[in-house]
Scaffold this motif. Sequence first.
Motif, PDB file in Angstrom:
ATOM      1  N   CYS A  67       0.862  -1.320  -0.005  1.00 16.53           N
ATOM      2  CA  CYS A  67       0.007   0.068   0.104  1.00 16.53           C
ATOM      3  C   CYS A  67       0.905   1.330  -0.044  1.00 16.53           C
ATOM      4  O   CYS A  67       1.696   1.447   0.924  1.00 16.53           O
ATOM      5  CB  CYS A  67      -0.941  -0.033   1.220  1.00 16.53           C
ATOM      6  SG  CYS A  67      -2.136  -1.320   1.133  1.00 16.53           S
ATOM      7  N   LEU A 121      -5.533   5.197  -0.858  1.00 17.73           N
ATOM      8  CA  LEU A 121      -6.226   4.146   0.006  1.00 17.73           C
ATOM      9  C   LEU A 121      -7.459   4.570   0.587  1.00 17.73           C
ATOM     10  O   LEU A 121      -8.161   3.606   0.735  1.00 17.73           O
ATOM     11  CB  LEU A 121      -5.047   4.268   1.225  1.00 17.73           C
ATOM     12  CG  LEU A 121      -3.747   3.834   1.030  1.00 17.73           C
ATOM     13  CD1 LEU A 121      -2.949   3.733   2.209  1.00 17.73           C
ATOM     14  CD2 LEU A 121      -3.862   2.623   0.010  1.00 17.73           C
ATOM     15  N   GLN A 122      -8.049   5.721   0.656  1.00 12.56           N
ATOM     16  CA  GLN A 122      -9.277   6.195   1.053  1.00 12.56           C
ATOM     17  C   GLN A 122     -10.388   5.815   0.059  1.00 12.56           C
ATOM     18  O   GLN A 122     -11.487   5.607   0.132  1.00 12.56           O
ATOM     19  CB  GLN A 122      -9.373   7.854   1.443  1.00 12.56           C
ATOM     20  CG  GLN A 122      -9.346   8.643  -0.094  1.00 12.56           C
ATOM     21  CD  GLN A 122      -7.917   8.996  -0.287  1.00 12.56           C
ATOM     22  OE1 GLN A 122      -6.821   8.283   0.044  1.00 12.56           O
ATOM     23  NE2 GLN A 122      -8.012  10.270  -0.884  1.00 12.56           N
ATOM     24  N   ASN A 125     -11.153  -0.493  -2.294  1.00 11.91           N
ATOM     25  CA  ASN A 125     -12.325  -1.322  -1.799  1.00 11.91           C
ATOM     26  C   ASN A 125     -11.928  -2.802  -2.153  1.00 11.91           C
ATOM     27  O   ASN A 125     -11.166  -2.967  -3.120  1.00 11.91           O
ATOM     28  CB  ASN A 125     -13.549  -1.082  -2.494  1.00 11.91           C
ATOM     29  CG  ASN A 125     -14.021   0.419  -1.925  1.00 11.91           C
ATOM     30  OD1 ASN A 125     -14.581   0.406  -0.842  1.00 11.91           O
ATOM     31  ND2 ASN A 125     -14.618   1.335  -2.805  1.00 11.91           N
ATOM     32  N   CYS A 140       1.512  -1.874   4.924  1.00 15.07           N
ATOM     33  CA  CYS A 140       1.484  -0.518   4.722  1.00 15.07           C
ATOM     34  C   CYS A 140       2.889   0.393   5.304  1.00 15.07           C
ATOM     35  O   CYS A 140       3.000   0.340   6.471  1.00 15.07           O
ATOM     36  CB  CYS A 140       0.142   0.355   5.476  1.00 15.07           C
ATOM     37  SG  CYS A 140      -1.195  -0.732   5.190  1.00 15.07           S
ATOM     38  N   LEU A 147      -3.568  10.025   5.790  1.00 16.52           N
ATOM     39  CA  LEU A 147      -4.993   9.741   5.832  1.00 16.52           C
ATOM     40  C   LEU A 147      -5.497  10.310   7.257  1.00 16.52           C
ATOM     41  O   LEU A 147      -4.854  10.233   8.389  1.00 16.52           O
ATOM     42  CB  LEU A 147      -5.359   8.306   6.076  1.00 16.52           C
ATOM     43  CG  LEU A 147      -4.923   7.440   4.752  1.00 16.52           C
ATOM     44  CD1 LEU A 147      -5.361   5.877   4.896  1.00 16.52           C
ATOM     45  CD2 LEU A 147      -5.958   7.721   3.625  1.00 16.52           C
ATOM     46  N   ASP A 151     -10.564   8.491   7.823  1.00 19.10           N
ATOM     47  CA  ASP A 151     -10.269   7.760   6.584  1.00 19.10           C
ATOM     48  C   ASP A 151      -9.347   6.439   6.823  1.00 19.10           C
ATOM     49  O   ASP A 151      -9.373   5.377   6.428  1.00 19.10           O
ATOM     50  CB  ASP A 151      -9.438   8.348   5.740  1.00 19.10           C
ATOM     51  CG  ASP A 151     -10.489   9.390   4.873  1.00 19.10           C
ATOM     52  OD1 ASP A 151     -11.642   9.261   4.824  1.00 19.10           O
ATOM     53  OD2 ASP A 151      -9.990  10.277   4.393  1.00 19.10           O
ATOM     54  N   PHE A 155     -10.091   2.622   6.331  1.00 16.72           N
ATOM     55  CA  PHE A 155      -9.358   1.802   5.532  1.00 16.72           C
ATOM     56  C   PHE A 155      -9.022   0.545   6.055  1.00 16.72           C
ATOM     57  O   PHE A 155      -9.165  -0.548   5.654  1.00 16.72           O
ATOM     58  CB  PHE A 155      -8.075   2.636   5.131  1.00 16.72           C
ATOM     59  CG  PHE A 155      -6.944   2.014   4.491  1.00 16.72           C
ATOM     60  CD1 PHE A 155      -7.037   1.299   3.252  1.00 16.72           C
ATOM     61  CD2 PHE A 155      -5.722   1.488   5.269  1.00 16.72           C
ATOM     62  CE1 PHE A 155      -6.165   0.409   2.773  1.00 16.72           C
ATOM     63  CE2 PHE A 155      -4.759   0.618   4.685  1.00 16.72           C
ATOM     64  CZ  PHE A 155      -4.958   0.436   3.224  1.00 16.72           C
ATOM     65  N   ARG A 158     -11.939  -1.947   5.872  1.00 18.20           N
ATOM     66  CA  ARG A 158     -11.989  -2.350   4.645  1.00 18.20           C
ATOM     67  C   ARG A 158     -11.085  -3.276   4.338  1.00 18.20           C
ATOM     68  O   ARG A 158     -11.297  -4.352   3.601  1.00 18.20           O
ATOM     69  CB  ARG A 158     -12.141  -1.198   3.559  1.00 18.20           C
ATOM     70  CG  ARG A 158     -13.269  -0.212   3.567  1.00 18.20           C
ATOM     71  CD  ARG A 158     -13.294   0.428   2.439  1.00 18.20           C
ATOM     72  NE  ARG A 158     -12.316   1.160   2.023  1.00 18.20           N
ATOM     73  CZ  ARG A 158     -11.702   2.438   2.618  1.00 18.20           C
ATOM     74  NH1 ARG A 158     -12.563   2.973   3.267  1.00 18.20           N
ATOM     75  NH2 ARG A 158     -10.650   2.782   1.993  1.00 18.20           N
ATOM     76  N   CYS A 159      -9.778  -3.233   4.899  1.00 15.30           N
ATOM     77  CA  CYS A 159      -8.570  -4.185   4.570  1.00 15.30           C
ATOM     78  C   CYS A 159      -9.021  -5.702   4.989  1.00 15.30           C
ATOM     79  O   CYS A 159      -8.874  -6.511   4.699  1.00 15.30           O
ATOM     80  CB  CYS A 159      -7.397  -3.872   5.404  1.00 15.30           C
ATOM     81  SG  CYS A 159      -6.355  -2.401   4.450  1.00 15.30           S
TER      82      CYS A 159
END
Length: 232
Positions: A67, A121-122, A125, A140, A147, A151, A155, A158-159
């Motif tokens: 990332c 990254l924001q 998906n 990362c 961020l 955010d 993130f 979602r990861c």
Amino acid sequence: MLGGLGQLARPDAVTSLRFLSEFVNPPASSTASSIVSPPPTTANSSGASKRQKLPLPGSGPSHVLDCGAGIGRVTKQVLIKAFDHVDLVENCAAFVKQAKEEYLKEEIELGRVGEVRCSGLQNVNFEGTSWEGRFDVIWCQWVLGHLTEADLIAFFKRCKKGLKPGGMIFVKENNAKVGIVIDEEDSSMTRSDQVWKEMFEKSGLKLLKDDVQKGFPSGLFAVKMYALEPIP
């Protein structure tokens, strides 16, 4: 990004590989075996000893997502030595172009590097995409300071959709001594260790191990690595 301090690339890579080696078995073909052997067990490495190393049996070849990858320095010097396949996400279109056409061209042709996605990254998906449930590790490094708190937490949440069962998230970032330090030039944030740990907790992540980067000159921000897993 090393900010012109190219001499830091090797100690950065060596320390990252050693940290990863406590949680990840590198591919049999890896040439990094001489430096990825884990250091002697220490008090703060108990998290590593309690979990099976990745990739888990039956999960197939190992996959990692880099990332904020830039042109792919961390991919080339670290991640490709520890995993079978690497995907990348980077916000700067020029860096993506350079990664594809120059810096990682050979690795892409060999099939070691897959998708190089241009995105902040924001906006990344995982659910409902080819990246859902794909990765053993999401890495990362020197990117999360761009961020906001909201955010960043979104993130991380979602990861979790991008990880295989048993998958992990690794963070490697500068640490302020106290609170948050704002860079007036690029508006990035350098968070303290305490703030990072608060972000992990708010994101539903369990800290398994943290460690300090060695071999960097004094006068720079301290750099810490964090090994994390989703809390069920």
